[in-house]
Design an enzyme around this catalytic site. Structure first.
Site, PDB file in Angstrom:
ATOM      1  N   ASP A  75      -6.883 -27.926  68.379  1.00  0.00           N
ATOM      2  CA  ASP A  75      -6.974 -27.804  66.913  1.00  0.00           C
ATOM      3  C   ASP A  75      -8.355 -28.252  66.431  1.00  0.00           C
ATOM      4  O   ASP A  75      -8.670 -28.164  65.247  1.00  0.00           O
ATOM      5  CB  ASP A  75      -5.841 -28.547  66.206  1.00  0.00           C
ATOM      6  CG  ASP A  75      -5.789 -30.019  66.560  1.00  0.00           C
ATOM      7  OD1 ASP A  75      -6.623 -30.479  67.366  1.00  0.00           O
ATOM      8  OD2 ASP A  75      -4.899 -30.720  66.028  1.00  0.00           O
ATOM      9  N   SER A  76      -9.205 -28.688  67.387  1.00  0.00           N
ATOM     10  CA  SER A  76     -10.617 -28.921  67.061  1.00  0.00           C
ATOM     11  C   SER A  76     -11.273 -27.615  66.627  1.00  0.00           C
ATOM     12  O   SER A  76     -12.395 -27.636  66.092  1.00  0.00           O
ATOM     13  CB  SER A  76     -11.364 -29.519  68.264  1.00  0.00           C
ATOM     14  OG  SER A  76     -11.123 -28.764  69.433  1.00  0.00           O
ATOM     15  N   ASP A  82      -2.746 -26.436  71.102  1.00  0.00           N
ATOM     16  CA  ASP A  82      -2.322 -27.544  70.223  1.00  0.00           C
ATOM     17  C   ASP A  82      -1.329 -27.066  69.170  1.00  0.00           C
ATOM     18  O   ASP A  82      -1.557 -26.033  68.527  1.00  0.00           O
ATOM     19  CB  ASP A  82      -3.541 -28.097  69.474  1.00  0.00           C
ATOM     20  CG  ASP A  82      -4.115 -29.328  70.128  1.00  0.00           C
ATOM     21  OD1 ASP A  82      -3.353 -30.101  70.730  1.00  0.00           O
ATOM     22  OD2 ASP A  82      -5.346 -29.519  70.026  1.00  0.00           O
ATOM     23  N   LYS A  98       0.406 -28.575  73.408  1.00  0.00           N
ATOM     24  CA  LYS A  98       0.056 -29.999  73.373  1.00  0.00           C
ATOM     25  C   LYS A  98       0.431 -30.552  72.010  1.00  0.00           C
ATOM     26  O   LYS A  98       0.305 -29.852  71.001  1.00  0.00           O
ATOM     27  CB  LYS A  98      -1.446 -30.203  73.622  1.00  0.00           C
ATOM     28  CG  LYS A  98      -1.918 -31.656  73.432  1.00  0.00           C
ATOM     29  CD  LYS A  98      -3.291 -31.901  74.027  1.00  0.00           C
ATOM     30  CE  LYS A  98      -4.454 -31.597  73.125  1.00  0.00           C
ATOM     31  NZ  LYS A  98      -4.487 -32.360  71.851  1.00  0.00           N
ATOM     32  N   GLU A 126       0.470 -34.434  69.610  1.00  0.00           N
ATOM     33  CA  GLU A 126      -0.005 -35.814  69.520  1.00  0.00           C
ATOM     34  C   GLU A 126       1.140 -36.761  69.193  1.00  0.00           C
ATOM     35  O   GLU A 126       1.921 -36.486  68.272  1.00  0.00           O
ATOM     36  CB  GLU A 126      -1.086 -35.920  68.425  1.00  0.00           C
ATOM     37  CG  GLU A 126      -2.315 -35.084  68.714  1.00  0.00           C
ATOM     38  CD  GLU A 126      -3.384 -35.195  67.626  1.00  0.00           C
ATOM     39  OE1 GLU A 126      -3.210 -35.966  66.659  1.00  0.00           O
ATOM     40  OE2 GLU A 126      -4.402 -34.493  67.753  1.00  0.00           O
ATOM     41  N   GLU A 172      -7.212 -40.180  74.734  1.00  0.00           N
ATOM     42  CA  GLU A 172      -8.471 -40.022  73.993  1.00  0.00           C
ATOM     43  C   GLU A 172      -8.991 -41.370  73.496  1.00  0.00           C
ATOM     44  O   GLU A 172      -8.279 -42.124  72.821  1.00  0.00           O
ATOM     45  CB  GLU A 172      -8.264 -39.059  72.807  1.00  0.00           C
ATOM     46  CG  GLU A 172      -9.548 -38.847  72.021  1.00  0.00           C
ATOM     47  CD  GLU A 172      -9.528 -37.622  71.099  1.00  0.00           C
ATOM     48  OE1 GLU A 172      -8.549 -36.853  71.138  1.00  0.00           O
ATOM     49  OE2 GLU A 172     -10.505 -37.457  70.350  1.00  0.00           O
TER      50      GLU A 172
HETATM   51  O1  KIV Z   1      -8.372 -30.432  69.768  1.00  0.00           O
HETATM   52  C1  KIV Z   1      -9.007 -30.828  70.766  1.00  0.00           C
HETATM   53  O2  KIV Z   1     -10.076 -30.301  71.106  1.00  0.00           O
HETATM   54  C2  KIV Z   1      -8.450 -31.943  71.516  1.00  0.00           C
HETATM   55  C3  KIV Z   1      -9.306 -32.542  72.603  1.00  0.00           C
HETATM   56  C4  KIV Z   1     -10.426 -33.283  72.030  1.00  0.00           C
HETATM   57  C5  KIV Z   1      -8.509 -33.329  73.553  1.00  0.00           C
HETATM   58  O3  KIV Z   1      -7.377 -32.360  71.270  1.00  0.00           O
END
Ligand code: KIV
Length: 271
Positions: free
Chosen positions: A51-52, A90, A120, A122, A189
């Site tokens: 989600d980055s 994510d 993924k 959190e 992280e």
């Molecule tokens: O969204 C992302 O890129 C991440 C990584 C930094 C682990 O969750």
């Protein structure tokens, strides 16, 4: 140099075997077809459609605004390119925290519409019920502990997490919960290296670190950061492998010069 030719297709079982053999797992983010093709050709083990993308692709300040539809768009683009890597997507903020049914529906949508291999999410204890429900539908889950950027408004800062005993204790306990639930791995992280090493030794599933030191089972970075495209993010853990920012600017300058001076196109570049 690594090529994908003789390398096996990566599955969650392969990652588990890598941990047993002590072979490190290499993971990078990817959000589009062209980058994903390069990553896969390079022999990367895991591509994270993180989600980055909210920051890197859309220019938002946090990961919070990205939507399920946008994650599916990025994930589908990546899936069209990938032959070997495991692709993890994510679950975006607000798409799973409500309740476990919502979490399951989001996961199914993302997997069905993008064709990705895993998701993924959190959190630890707070999202256990959702993890159980998603896993029982046959969707592999990668956990994410430590600095969890979707909670930035709660933390108020991106500094190192779990430096205090109480938070470190919760992280150890959450890692065990994720392992017992059946997650195939955990991203750690920005936590102290000794804590990451301890957690890695204490669980059987792989840990993948970002700012968590070397004694974890694998590493992940944001591709645009490690390529030096993005220059305004320089945490200590980031190793830059290139300065694509300057190289790209040089190329754009050269193109602008050639257009303005009418040196482009030349006789061989026309029909
Ligand atoms: O969204 C992302 O890129 C991440 C990584 C930094 C682990 O969750």
């Amino acid at each position: 140099m690594y090529t994908t030719k003789d390398l096996p297709k990566i599955t969650t079982h392969v990652l588990q075997e890598m941990k047993l053999k002590g072979e490190k797992i290499a993971m990078l983010t990817g959000y589009d077809f062209s980058m994903a093709r390069l990553l896969d050709e390079s022999g990367i083990d895991v591509i994270l459609v993180g989600d980055s993308a909210s920051n890197v692709m859309a220019g938002h300040k946090t990961t919070l605004p990205i939507t399920i539809d946008q994650m599916i768009y990025h994930a589908s683009s990546v899936m069209r390119a990938v032959k070997r890597a495991l692709v993890v997507v994510d679950l975006p903020f607000g798409s799973y925290q409500g309740n476990s049914k919502e979490a399951l529906n989001t996961s199914i949508r993302i997997m069905k519409e993008s064709g990705c291999n895993a998701i993924k999410m959190e959190g630890g204890q707070e999202i256990k019920e959702s993890i159980d429900r998603i896993l029982s539908a046959g969707i592999p889950v990668l956990g994410h502990l430590g600095l969890t950027p979707q909670s930035i408004n709660k933390f108020g800062t991106y500094i190192v997490r779990a430096t205090e005993d109480e938070e470190a204790k919760k992280l150890r306990s959450d890692a065990k919960i994720l392992e017992d639930s059946g997650c195939f791995g955990i991203v750690l992280e920005k936590i102290p290296a000794p804590l990451a090493a301890e957690v890695t030794r204490s669980i059987k599933i792989p840990t993948i670190g970002i700012g968590a030191g070397k004694d974890v089972d694998g590493q992940v970075l944001v591709s645009h950061d490690m390529l030096g495209i993005n220059q305004d993010f320089s945490p200590r853990f980031l190793r830059r492998y290139h300065n694509l920012h300057d190289e790209m600017i040089r190329s754009f300058h050269a193109y602008i010069h050639d257009v303005k001076s009418a040196e482009f196109p030349n006789d061989r570049e026309q029909y």
